[in-house]
Scaffold this motif. Sequence first.
Motif, short mmCIF file in Angstrom:
data_model
loop_
_atom_site.label_atom_id
_atom_site.label_comp_id
_atom_site.label_asym_id
_atom_site.label_seq_id
_atom_site.Cartn_x
_atom_site.Cartn_y
_atom_site.Cartn_z
N TYR A 18 0.70 -1.41 -0.02
CA TYR A 18 -0.13 0.04 -0.08
C TYR A 18 0.82 1.32 0.11
O TYR A 18 0.46 2.38 -0.41
CB TYR A 18 -0.85 0.01 1.41
CG TYR A 18 -2.14 -1.08 1.19
CD1 TYR A 18 -3.05 -0.76 0.13
CD2 TYR A 18 -2.20 -2.11 2.02
CE1 TYR A 18 -4.19 -1.66 -0.02
CE2 TYR A 18 -3.27 -2.93 1.84
CZ TYR A 18 -4.23 -2.90 1.06
OH TYR A 18 -5.38 -3.68 0.73
N GLY A 19 1.82 1.18 0.55
CA GLY A 19 2.84 2.21 0.63
C GLY A 19 2.65 3.29 1.71
O GLY A 19 3.40 4.15 1.93
N ASP A 20 1.95 2.96 2.61
CA ASP A 20 1.96 3.76 3.87
C ASP A 20 2.92 3.35 4.89
O ASP A 20 3.21 4.29 5.76
CB ASP A 20 0.52 3.46 4.44
CG ASP A 20 0.06 2.04 4.76
OD1 ASP A 20 0.91 1.07 4.18
OD2 ASP A 20 -0.85 1.69 5.55
N ALA A 21 3.38 2.32 4.76
CA ALA A 21 4.54 1.89 5.66
C ALA A 21 5.65 1.09 4.83
O ALA A 21 5.31 0.22 4.08
CB ALA A 21 4.08 1.04 6.74
N TYR A 22 7.12 1.64 4.60
CA TYR A 22 8.04 1.22 4.18
C TYR A 22 9.38 1.42 4.95
O TYR A 22 9.30 2.34 5.48
CB TYR A 22 7.89 1.64 2.61
CG TYR A 22 8.05 3.18 2.49
CD1 TYR A 22 9.48 3.88 2.66
CD2 TYR A 22 6.91 4.05 2.36
CE1 TYR A 22 9.39 5.21 2.40
CE2 TYR A 22 6.89 5.23 2.27
CZ TYR A 22 8.27 5.95 2.24
OH TYR A 22 8.35 7.43 2.45
N PRO A 23 10.19 0.75 4.62
CA PRO A 23 11.61 0.56 5.31
C PRO A 23 12.25 1.88 4.48
O PRO A 23 12.30 2.19 3.38
CB PRO A 23 12.38 -0.74 5.09
CG PRO A 23 11.70 -0.99 3.83
CD PRO A 23 10.32 -0.67 3.80
N VAL A 24 13.23 2.45 5.40
CA VAL A 24 14.07 3.44 5.16
C VAL A 24 15.59 3.19 5.33
O VAL A 24 16.61 3.57 4.71
CB VAL A 24 13.78 5.05 5.37
CG1 VAL A 24 12.65 5.33 4.85
CG2 VAL A 24 13.72 4.95 6.89
N THR A 25 15.92 2.18 6.22
CA THR A 25 17.30 1.50 6.56
C THR A 25 17.77 0.68 5.85
O THR A 25 16.99 0.02 5.11
CB THR A 25 17.28 1.26 8.02
OG1 THR A 25 16.46 0.14 8.01
CG2 THR A 25 16.87 2.12 9.11
N ALA A 26 19.09 0.44 5.64
CA ALA A 26 19.38 -0.45 4.71
C ALA A 26 19.22 -1.96 5.05
O ALA A 26 18.67 -2.80 4.35
CB ALA A 26 21.08 -0.23 4.58
N GLY A 27 19.23 -2.22 6.37
CA GLY A 27 18.87 -3.46 6.97
C GLY A 27 17.54 -3.61 6.64
O GLY A 27 16.94 -4.86 6.35
N GLY A 28 16.44 -2.69 6.97
CA GLY A 28 14.93 -2.97 6.60
C GLY A 28 14.84 -3.13 5.18
O GLY A 28 14.03 -3.74 4.73
N LYS A 29 15.42 -2.54 4.16
CA LYS A 29 15.22 -2.68 2.69
C LYS A 29 15.69 -4.22 2.32
O LYS A 29 14.87 -4.75 1.45
CB LYS A 29 16.06 -1.75 1.96
CG LYS A 29 15.48 -0.23 2.05
CD LYS A 29 16.52 0.55 1.60
CE LYS A 29 15.65 2.01 1.53
NZ LYS A 29 16.47 3.13 0.72
N PHE A 30 16.67 -4.63 2.96
CA PHE A 30 17.36 -5.84 2.84
C PHE A 30 16.45 -7.09 3.12
O PHE A 30 15.76 -7.84 2.64
CB PHE A 30 18.73 -6.17 3.18
CG PHE A 30 19.23 -7.73 2.79
CD1 PHE A 30 19.54 -7.80 1.83
CD2 PHE A 30 19.33 -8.47 4.16
CE1 PHE A 30 20.18 -9.17 1.43
CE2 PHE A 30 19.78 -9.86 3.55
CZ PHE A 30 19.95 -9.89 2.28
#
Length: 232
Positions: A189-201
């Motif tokens: 949905y795009g209302d919550a998404y990661p911004v940290t490198a660890g979160g993206k991986f």
Amino acid sequence: MSPNTREKSALMIERIKSALDKIVPILIVVSIIDFSLSTLPDLNEDIRNSINLIEQFIVIVFSIEYIFNLMYRGRIKYAFSFYGVIDLLAILPYYLALGLDLRSIRLLRFFRVFRLLKLTKYTKALKRLAMAFDSSKEELIIFSISTLVLLYLAGVGIYYFENPVQPEIFSSVFDGLWWAVATLTTVGYGDAYPVTAGGKFFTFIILMLGLGIVAVPTGIVSSSLSSIKKKD
């Protein structure tokens, strides 16, 4: 009872069953259309009364079908079978709604959609699909449990990755669970998404697993359908 009387009784039962098998599928479709029309906001009183009369007629026929099946298909066995439960759900909301307030009636009317499941009795392809789900229910249950465990682990994981930098979005594990559901189902949905490198991986790993979650049950049911079709 003489053999001649038994034959006449059996013939009458068969005729009633044949008539119900022809009428009920049509009434199921009429019922869904009738329910959809009843949700229109600007219907006049005459049309609304006509819709209610159609609903009453449909419930009467469905009730006759349910009682008929109870009498001639084994009461306990039919009552607790898949189709027995569906047939009961098709008529029970109407009777429960009698004498209740408007809010309760609105909630009960929602259960009319279960009438669509009655079509599985009258369509060979839908019968096969129901049999496929039934034959693979153990695998689907195990897979569902595994999915729930994965959802929880994903929710906890993203919470620990993102909470320090996005405390307002990932304020608890429950926010992480919402993100996990949207990600594992590949909705995003795009209302919550990661911004940290660890979160993206971590998200990349969860997305890959999400593709498998969509594919695995489809494969299980497809395999069961193929097996049932070969048997037929």
